[in-house]
Design a protein around this motif. Structure first.
Motif, PDB file in Angstrom:
ATOM      1  N   ALA A  59       0.967  -1.192   0.031  1.00 45.04           N
ATOM      2  CA  ALA A  59      -0.002  -0.005  -0.200  1.00 45.04           C
ATOM      3  C   ALA A  59       0.645   1.238   0.024  1.00 45.04           C
ATOM      4  N   ALA A  60       2.126   1.308   0.378  1.00 45.09           N
ATOM      5  CA  ALA A  60       2.998   2.419   0.489  1.00 45.09           C
ATOM      6  C   ALA A  60       4.127   2.197  -0.667  1.00 45.09           C
ATOM      7  N   ASN A  61       3.980   1.330  -1.684  1.00 43.86           N
ATOM      8  CA  ASN A  61       4.746   1.226  -2.833  1.00 43.86           C
ATOM      9  C   ASN A  61       6.189   0.920  -2.271  1.00 43.86           C
ATOM     10  N   ILE A  62       6.510   0.438  -1.102  1.00 39.39           N
ATOM     11  CA  ILE A  62       7.846  -0.135  -0.823  1.00 39.39           C
ATOM     12  C   ILE A  62       8.292  -1.425  -1.435  1.00 39.39           C
ATOM     13  N   PRO A  63       9.184  -1.560  -2.234  1.00 40.62           N
ATOM     14  CA  PRO A  63       9.445  -2.791  -2.869  1.00 40.62           C
ATOM     15  C   PRO A  63       9.947  -3.727  -1.961  1.00 40.62           C
ATOM     16  N   PHE A  64       9.646  -5.241  -1.845  1.00 38.53           N
ATOM     17  CA  PHE A  64      10.111  -5.952  -0.972  1.00 38.53           C
ATOM     18  C   PHE A  64      10.285  -7.411  -1.784  1.00 38.53           C
ATOM     19  N   THR A  65      11.286  -8.226  -1.084  1.00 37.17           N
ATOM     20  CA  THR A  65      11.297  -9.686  -1.607  1.00 37.17           C
ATOM     21  C   THR A  65      11.054 -10.560  -0.481  1.00 37.17           C
ATOM     22  N   ILE A  66      10.199 -11.450  -0.588  1.00 34.76           N
ATOM     23  CA  ILE A  66      10.047 -12.535   0.416  1.00 34.76           C
ATOM     24  C   ILE A  66      10.873 -13.673   0.516  1.00 34.76           C
ATOM     25  N   PHE A  67      11.834 -13.814   1.643  1.00 28.66           N
ATOM     26  CA  PHE A  67      12.826 -15.167   1.551  1.00 28.66           C
ATOM     27  C   PHE A  67      12.074 -15.909   3.172  1.00 28.66           C
ATOM     28  N   SER A  68      11.767 -17.374   2.459  1.00 27.87           N
ATOM     29  CA  SER A  68      11.122 -18.037   3.480  1.00 27.87           C
ATOM     30  C   SER A  68      11.709 -19.569   3.731  1.00 27.87           C
ATOM     31  N   ASP A  69      12.960 -19.659   3.383  1.00 33.32           N
ATOM     32  CA  ASP A  69      13.617 -20.847   3.354  1.00 33.32           C
ATOM     33  C   ASP A  69      14.255 -20.979   4.552  1.00 33.32           C
ATOM     34  N   ILE A  70      13.324 -21.254   5.591  1.00 37.95           N
ATOM     35  CA  ILE A  70      14.053 -21.411   6.911  1.00 37.95           C
ATOM     36  C   ILE A  70      13.393 -22.577   7.996  1.00 37.95           C
ATOM     37  N   GLU A  71      14.179 -23.378   8.441  1.00 37.23           N
ATOM     38  CA  GLU A  71      13.891 -24.557   9.133  1.00 37.23           C
ATOM     39  C   GLU A  71      13.546 -23.733  10.385  1.00 37.23           C
ATOM     40  N   SER A  72      12.958 -24.927  11.544  1.00 36.05           N
ATOM     41  CA  SER A  72      12.592 -24.284  12.871  1.00 36.05           C
ATOM     42  C   SER A  72      13.814 -24.177  13.474  1.00 36.05           C
ATOM     43  N   ASP A  73      14.984 -24.753  13.445  1.00 32.86           N
ATOM     44  CA  ASP A  73      16.288 -24.503  13.896  1.00 32.86           C
ATOM     45  C   ASP A  73      17.089 -23.774  12.613  1.00 32.86           C
ATOM     46  N   PRO A  74      17.191 -22.684  12.771  1.00 34.25           N
ATOM     47  CA  PRO A  74      17.866 -22.040  11.316  1.00 34.25           C
ATOM     48  C   PRO A  74      19.076 -22.388  11.079  1.00 34.25           C
ATOM     49  N   GLU A  75      19.469 -22.568   9.938  1.00 29.70           N
ATOM     50  CA  GLU A  75      20.518 -23.234   9.350  1.00 29.70           C
ATOM     51  C   GLU A  75      21.436 -22.102   8.801  1.00 29.70           C
ATOM     52  N   VAL A  76      22.845 -22.357   8.939  1.00 36.44           N
ATOM     53  CA  VAL A  76      23.935 -21.252   8.245  1.00 36.44           C
ATOM     54  C   VAL A  76      23.418 -21.373   6.826  1.00 36.44           C
ATOM     55  N   ARG A  77      23.050 -22.559   6.393  1.00 38.86           N
ATOM     56  CA  ARG A  77      22.672 -22.653   4.909  1.00 38.86           C
ATOM     57  C   ARG A  77      21.470 -21.576   4.390  1.00 38.86           C
ATOM     58  N   SER A  78      20.638 -21.261   5.378  1.00 38.14           N
ATOM     59  CA  SER A  78      19.396 -20.480   5.100  1.00 38.14           C
ATOM     60  C   SER A  78      19.801 -19.047   5.116  1.00 38.14           C
ATOM     61  N   VAL A  79      20.987 -18.960   5.883  1.00 39.83           N
ATOM     62  CA  VAL A  79      21.604 -17.457   5.818  1.00 39.83           C
ATOM     63  C   VAL A  79      22.189 -17.270   4.668  1.00 39.83           C
ATOM     64  N   ASP A  80      23.139 -18.185   4.180  1.00 43.14           N
ATOM     65  CA  ASP A  80      23.905 -17.987   2.894  1.00 43.14           C
ATOM     66  C   ASP A  80      22.912 -17.913   1.808  1.00 43.14           C
ATOM     67  N   GLU A  81      21.712 -18.656   1.924  1.00 41.48           N
ATOM     68  CA  GLU A  81      20.831 -18.315   0.538  1.00 41.48           C
ATOM     69  C   GLU A  81      19.982 -17.163   0.841  1.00 41.48           C
ATOM     70  N   GLY A  82      19.724 -16.637   1.859  1.00 43.93           N
ATOM     71  CA  GLY A  82      19.031 -15.639   2.201  1.00 43.93           C
ATOM     72  C   GLY A  82      20.005 -14.364   1.680  1.00 43.93           C
ATOM     73  N   VAL A  83      21.180 -14.266   2.025  1.00 43.89           N
ATOM     74  CA  VAL A  83      22.110 -13.344   1.425  1.00 43.89           C
ATOM     75  C   VAL A  83      22.094 -13.474  -0.256  1.00 43.89           C
ATOM     76  N   ARG A  84      22.016 -14.385  -0.759  1.00 40.19           N
ATOM     77  CA  ARG A  84      22.054 -14.665  -2.287  1.00 40.19           C
ATOM     78  C   ARG A  84      20.772 -13.764  -2.669  1.00 40.19           C
ATOM     79  N   VAL A  85      19.978 -14.150  -2.190  1.00 42.29           N
ATOM     80  CA  VAL A  85      18.633 -13.916  -2.592  1.00 42.29           C
ATOM     81  C   VAL A  85      18.579 -12.105  -2.271  1.00 42.29           C
ATOM     82  N   ALA A  86      19.011 -11.657  -1.349  1.00 42.11           N
ATOM     83  CA  ALA A  86      18.942 -10.164  -0.853  1.00 42.11           C
ATOM     84  C   ALA A  86      19.988  -9.461  -1.875  1.00 42.11           C
ATOM     85  N   ARG A  87      21.268 -10.178  -2.138  1.00 40.12           N
ATOM     86  CA  ARG A  87      22.126  -9.481  -3.033  1.00 40.12           C
ATOM     87  C   ARG A  87      21.365  -9.380  -4.568  1.00 40.12           C
ATOM     88  N   ALA A  88      20.732 -10.473  -4.925  1.00 42.59           N
ATOM     89  CA  ALA A  88      20.172 -10.258  -6.484  1.00 42.59           C
ATOM     90  C   ALA A  88      19.029  -9.233  -6.337  1.00 42.59           C
TER      91      ALA A  88
END
Ligand SMILES: [Fe+2]
Length: 389
Positions: A59-88
């Motif tokens: 509603a406020a026209n703020i662009p965003f990208t959703i990242f939801s590849d997270i397990e209940s015990d968050p993994e280093v792998r999720s952080v690496d992947e989230g950083v990749r998505v964020a940079r892209a």
């Protein structure tokens, strides 16, 4: 316990109120976020909470990208992947929505948007070099305190360890506490996460590194939980109880932030790793035996815990009053349906040594008000197997 020297720094701005989510666009603008990574777990999407946040941003026209590849015990792998998505997506800020897993991951991703190397380079205390991208933390449970703490807890499955990252630079810039986002949380998760908050508050209140500021916020947190957790569990839509629990869990986070916790949390790590017992549940199971064991190490403060729970202690000795604190917490657990024991999670005596080895290495042991031997630790596990108090 009244330390003569200490530091107390809480750099996170707290915004509280029913409906305060509507201020999110203005807050992102204040922080200079032009495009955000929205970090959440799949459960939060299913619960419709991400849609509520996303709709406010849209509603406020703020662009965003959703990242939801997270397990209940968050993994280093999720952080690496989230950083990749964020940079892209070329984001310049992170919005974490959810419980501890989502918030811990959101914080770690933000750190890696400005620091070199991989998140593994920052395992430990005060290893982060520079301020991360700005983080707005929106908790949807009242338990973790991650919205104000220095900590991210990550599983490194490649190396089979759980690692803590602790740094003031890992604190979110803003914690947005909106109780309307917690009213649909199921009763069982409300109970378990609420007991995590209570464990944070009690363990930091009685521990050896406690000081006047941490104690003050812990006391308020304990009183709020004693008076509101039952209603939050039994009447999920009770906005006042939900709001008070959200405040209590944030206060508990501020209390334990740098002084750490105690034996319940020392056990929580290996029991979570080895048997996949949810963090709040394992703390709930361990808290009462640990309190009973710790009593002689800090009778006066446990007596105060009893008082904060509304126990009548005026005619009791300090020892008797302290013992009432254990009974009061046990009663709360019964009332909110947390009656499981370690045995219900297939913990067996032949794994005790393995559990104790890891628990003893925890930074939460040295601050516990009573130093345990291995035999003490074994005894605590035995009690937690049966639920006896
Ligand atoms: Fe915890």
């Amino acid at each position: 316990m009244g330390q003569s020297s200490f530091d107390f720094y809480n750099p996170t701005e707290i915004r509280y109120g029913a409906g305060v989510l509507s201020t999110l666009p203005a807050l992102t603008q204040c922080l200079g976020i032009e495009s955000a990574l929205l970090v959440c777990d799949p459960g939060i999407i299913k619960a419709g909470l991400v849609d509520r946040v996303a709709n406010v941003l849209k509603a406020a026209n703020i662009p965003f990208t959703i990242f939801s590849d997270i397990e209940s015990d968050p993994e280093v792998r999720s952080v690496d992947e989230g950083v990749r998505v964020a940079r892209a997506a070329r984001v310049d800020g992170v919005i974490g929505v959810g419980g501890g897993s989502a918030l811990d991951t959101a914080k770690a991703i933000a750190i890696m948007l400005t620091n070199e190397g991989t998140i593994r380079d920052y395992f430990g205390i005060d290893k982060i070099k520079v301020q991360g991208a700005p983080v707005i933390a929106i908790p949807t449970t009242a338990g973790t305190g991650s919205e104000v703490t220095v900590w991210s807890v990550l599983s490194d499955t490649e190396n089979n360890v759980k690692a803590n990252i602790g740094s003031y630079l890992n604190c979110p810039r803003i914690a947005l506490l909106d109780p309307e986002l917690t009213t649909t949380l199921p009763a069982a998760i409300t109970a378990a996460t609420g007991m995590d908050a209570l464990t944070h508050a009690i363990e930091s209140y009685v521990n050896k590194a406690a000081h006047v500021f941490s104690e003050s916020v812990a006391e308020k947190s304990i009183a709020l939980i004693a008076n509101n957790l039952r209603l939050a569990v039994l009447q999920g839509d009770n906005i006042e109880a939900r709001g008070n629990m959200l405040i209590a869990s944030t206060l508990a986070g501020m209390s334990f932030n740098r002084i750490r916790l105690g034996l319940a949390h020392a056990f929580a790590l290996p029991l979570g790793n080895l048997f996949h017992i949810p963090h709040g549940l394992v703390n709930s199971i361990m808290l009462t035996p640990v309190m009973k064991f710790n009593l002689p190490g800090n009778l006066a403060y446990y007596a105060k815990v009893a008082e904060l729970f509304g126990e009548r202690i005026s005619n009791l000795s300090v020892r008797e009053a302290a013992e009432r604190s254990v009974l009061a917490v046990h009663q709360l657990k019964q009332d909110i349906g947390l009656t499981k024991t370690l045995a219900d999670f297939n913990v067996s005596e032949d794994r005790f040594d393995e559990i104790i080895d890891e628990a003893m290495r925890s930074g939460n042991v040295p601050v516990n008000p009573r130093m345990p031997t291995r035999a003490d630790m074994r005894q605590l596990l035995m009690q937690a197997m049966t639920g006896e108090i």
